[in-house]
Design a protein around this motif. Structure first.
Motif, PDB file in Angstrom:
ATOM      1  N   SER A 181       0.832  -1.196   0.000  1.00  0.00           N
ATOM      2  CA  SER A 181       0.000   0.000   0.000  1.00  0.00           C
ATOM      3  C   SER A 181       0.870   1.250   0.000  1.00  0.00           C
ATOM      4  CB  SER A 181      -0.907   0.005   1.234  1.00  0.00           C
ATOM      5  OG  SER A 181      -1.645   1.211   1.276  1.00  0.00           O
ATOM      6  N   GLY A 182       0.358   2.280  -0.662  1.00  0.00           N
ATOM      7  CA  GLY A 182       1.037   3.576  -0.636  1.00  0.00           C
ATOM      8  C   GLY A 182       0.614   4.412   0.555  1.00  0.00           C
ATOM      9  N   ARG A 183      -0.290   3.851   1.396  1.00  0.00           N
ATOM     10  CA  ARG A 183      -0.823   4.646   2.517  1.00  0.00           C
ATOM     11  C   ARG A 183      -0.563   3.929   3.837  1.00  0.00           C
ATOM     12  NH1 ARG A 183      -6.795   5.633   0.505  1.00  0.00           N
ATOM     13  NH2 ARG A 183      -6.472   3.583  -0.428  1.00  0.00           N
TER      14      ARG A 183
HETATM   15  P1  NDP Z   1      -9.643   1.805  -5.526  1.00  0.00           P
HETATM   16  O1  NDP Z   1      -9.337   3.221  -5.870  1.00  0.00           O
HETATM   17  O2  NDP Z   1     -10.544   1.519  -4.391  1.00  0.00           O
HETATM   18  O3  NDP Z   1      -8.260   1.033  -5.268  1.00  0.00           O
HETATM   19  C1  NDP Z   1      -7.128   1.265  -6.058  1.00  0.00           C
HETATM   20  C2  NDP Z   1      -5.903   1.296  -5.155  1.00  0.00           C
HETATM   21  O4  NDP Z   1      -4.733   1.313  -5.957  1.00  0.00           O
HETATM   22  C3  NDP Z   1      -5.816   2.551  -4.302  1.00  0.00           C
HETATM   23  O5  NDP Z   1      -6.559   2.441  -3.130  1.00  0.00           O
HETATM   24  C4  NDP Z   1      -4.329   2.614  -4.014  1.00  0.00           C
HETATM   25  O6  NDP Z   1      -4.043   1.651  -2.989  1.00  0.00           O
HETATM   26  C5  NDP Z   1      -3.719   2.080  -5.314  1.00  0.00           C
HETATM   27  N1  NDP Z   1      -3.332   3.186  -6.197  1.00  0.00           N
HETATM   28  C6  NDP Z   1      -4.081   4.227  -6.603  1.00  0.00           C
HETATM   29  N2  NDP Z   1      -3.382   5.044  -7.398  1.00  0.00           N
HETATM   30  C7  NDP Z   1      -2.142   4.499  -7.501  1.00  0.00           C
HETATM   31  C8  NDP Z   1      -0.958   4.890  -8.181  1.00  0.00           C
HETATM   32  N3  NDP Z   1      -0.903   5.999  -8.925  1.00  0.00           N
HETATM   33  N4  NDP Z   1       0.121   4.086  -8.072  1.00  0.00           N
HETATM   34  C9  NDP Z   1       0.078   2.967  -7.329  1.00  0.00           C
HETATM   35  N5  NDP Z   1      -1.026   2.548  -6.644  1.00  0.00           N
HETATM   36  C10 NDP Z   1      -2.119   3.315  -6.741  1.00  0.00           C
HETATM   37  O7  NDP Z   1     -10.203   1.134  -6.859  1.00  0.00           O
HETATM   38  P2  NDP Z   1     -10.924  -0.305  -7.041  1.00  0.00           P
HETATM   39  O8  NDP Z   1     -10.481  -1.200  -5.949  1.00  0.00           O
HETATM   40  O9  NDP Z   1     -12.346  -0.072  -7.328  1.00  0.00           O
HETATM   41  O10 NDP Z   1     -10.256  -0.792  -8.401  1.00  0.00           O
HETATM   42  C11 NDP Z   1      -8.859  -1.125  -8.452  1.00  0.00           C
HETATM   43  C12 NDP Z   1      -8.452  -1.325  -9.899  1.00  0.00           C
HETATM   44  O11 NDP Z   1      -9.053  -2.513 -10.395  1.00  0.00           O
HETATM   45  C13 NDP Z   1      -8.888  -0.200 -10.844  1.00  0.00           C
HETATM   46  O12 NDP Z   1      -7.890   0.028 -11.794  1.00  0.00           O
HETATM   47  C14 NDP Z   1     -10.145  -0.754 -11.485  1.00  0.00           C
HETATM   48  O13 NDP Z   1     -10.386  -0.168 -12.737  1.00  0.00           O
HETATM   49  C15 NDP Z   1      -9.791  -2.217 -11.570  1.00  0.00           C
HETATM   50  N6  NDP Z   1     -10.945  -3.109 -11.604  1.00  0.00           N
HETATM   51  C16 NDP Z   1     -10.962  -4.053 -12.586  1.00  0.00           C
HETATM   52  C17 NDP Z   1     -11.977  -4.970 -12.637  1.00  0.00           C
HETATM   53  C18 NDP Z   1     -11.924  -6.058 -13.648  1.00  0.00           C
HETATM   54  O14 NDP Z   1     -12.956  -6.676 -13.917  1.00  0.00           O
HETATM   55  N7  NDP Z   1     -10.747  -6.341 -14.207  1.00  0.00           N
HETATM   56  C19 NDP Z   1     -13.121  -4.901 -11.702  1.00  0.00           C
HETATM   57  C20 NDP Z   1     -12.951  -3.921 -10.648  1.00  0.00           C
HETATM   58  C21 NDP Z   1     -11.898  -3.047 -10.642  1.00  0.00           C
HETATM   59  P3  NDP Z   1      -2.945   1.923  -1.828  1.00  0.00           P
HETATM   60  O15 NDP Z   1      -3.174   3.324  -1.362  1.00  0.00           O
HETATM   61  O16 NDP Z   1      -3.208   0.887  -0.821  1.00  0.00           O
HETATM   62  O17 NDP Z   1      -1.595   1.763  -2.491  1.00  0.00           O
END
Ligand code: NDP
Length: 329
Positions: A181-183
């Motif tokens: 996680s980044g947080r």
């Molecule tokens: P969220 O925003 O809830 O989670 C994404 C997480 O990714 C963030 O909480 C953060 O986690 C991390 N993140 C965000 N920005 C960055 C960055 N620039 N660099 C690195 N890490 C980053 O989104 P969802 O959980 O709803 O979706 C996650 C991903 O999965 C999305 O890309 C979405 O489009 C995809 N998705 C695909 C599906 C499919 O069927 N293939 C279905 C559902 C979602 P942290 O702070 O912990 O690092």
């Protein structure tokens, strides 16, 4: 009859704006089942649909919302009767068809699944597309041979929706989970979900990239893409597995073929949107049996339609912790 909806429209300069409006039932799109919506979810893709990112929505005015759960209020289908509780995720609802950010939706019956036994409609949207996709990823990894005895499983984007539920599911299934996680402020919450190890994203990315790095992970579930996924691939153990779900950090993949040809690594793509119904039903059943929703409660925030435009900005900025669920009434 009319209902409340968050209507998204496109201005002449291309910007999208959303406002809560009263909509006549006659404007509902075609479909054989009409659902009174109890809860919808907020997913990364909803953030894109509400802001115009990715060009996912082509026709305006539009009602976004890629998932919802509620009660059938009209049905011309022999699969669903008035009063049935149902769940919808995917099928491009909320993108090409009006979705869940409304009190009512009309959809094709083949897009709906019955509410899984043991879950309320609120529970189903805590899980939502995020949790269903996490479960589908675990299923695919296990079908490819993953077992708890294989070793540590890494989850990236762990504090987000898909990531946090993936951590919880894997831990309940007996896996040794590392949450990246980044947080760092969410480390304790991730440990409470069952993560044994927390990996700091900044430290992880600070190390220089090599085609092969020290082999650590038996498997990984990646929500981030980009350089982070390339680095994960370089750290997967011999015959290891990586499920790629998302692109929160980028759509590119600056990797080499070396992990595939020297370590036999397998990269598995996960799509929840067009997943056949039998697989959805099996995944929902497994979620109902596996996911401890009460233990996840601290990671759930409830909002109304009015708060969605702001929430969309937050999810795209990677600022949402866990799941946001939306009550349209
Ligand atoms: P969220 O925003 O809830 O989670 C994404 C997480 O990714 C963030 O909480 C953060 O986690 C991390 N993140 C965000 N920005 C960055 C960055 N620039 N660099 C690195 N890490 C980053 O989104 P969802 O959980 O709803 O979706 C996650 C991903 O999965 C999305 O890309 C979405 O489009 C995809 N998705 C695909 C599906 C499919 O069927 N293939 C279905 C559902 C979602 P942290 O702070 O912990 O690092």
């Amino acid at each position: 009859m009319s209902f409340r909806a968050l209507v998204t429209d496109k201005a002449a300069d291309g910007t999208l704006t959303s406002s809560v409006q009263q909509i006549d039932d006659a404007r509902l799109p075609d479909g054989d089942v009409t659902v009174d919506i109890d809860w919808a979810g907020l997913n990364y893709k909803d953030g894109l649909c509400l802001t115009g990112g990715g060009g996912l929505v082509r026709n305006f005015p539009h009602v976004a919302g890629v998932d919802f759960a509620g009660t059938v209020c009209e049905s011309a289908s022999d699969r669903f009767a008035v009063g049935d509780k149902v769940v919808l995720t995917g099928w491009r609802v909320g993108e090409t068809h009006w979705g869940g950010y409304a009190q009512r939706a009309r959809v094709k019956s083949e897009w709906l699944v019955p509410l899984p036994k043991g879950l309320s409609t609120r529970d189903a949207m805590i899980v939502g597309t995020a949790g269903l996709t996490a479960m589908l990823a675990v299923d695919r990894l296990e079908q490819a041979g993953l077992k708890p005895t294989n070793g540590e499983v890494l989850v990236t984007g762990a504090a987000g929706g898909v990531g946090s539920i993936a951590v919880a599911l894997l831990a309940r299934l007996g896996y040794d989970v590392a949450a990246l996680s980044g947080r760092p402020q969410h480390a304790e919450a991730l440990k409470a979900l069952g993560a044994k190890t927390i990996i700091d994203r900044t430290e992880f990315l600070a190390q220089s990239d090599k085609p092969l790095e020290a082999a650590r992970w038996a498997a990984a579930i990646d929500n981030v893409g980009g350089r982070l996924l390339a680095k994960v691939l370089a750290q997967v153990k011999y015959d290891g597995l990586v499920a790629t779900i998302g692109m929160a950090g980028g759509t590119d993949l600056p990797a080499t073929v070396i992990p595939f040809i020297l370590r036999g690594v397998t990269l598995i793509g996960i799509d929840s949107v067009m997943r056949p119904t039998e697989q959805r039903l099996a995944a929902w059943q497994r979620i109902a049996e596996t996911f401890d929703i009460a233990a996840y409660g601290g990671l759930v925030e409830e909002i109304g339609l009015e708060q969605l435009p702001d929430a969309a900005q937050h999810i795209l900025a990677g600022e949402v912790n866990g799941r946001i669920i939306v009550r349209p009434s």
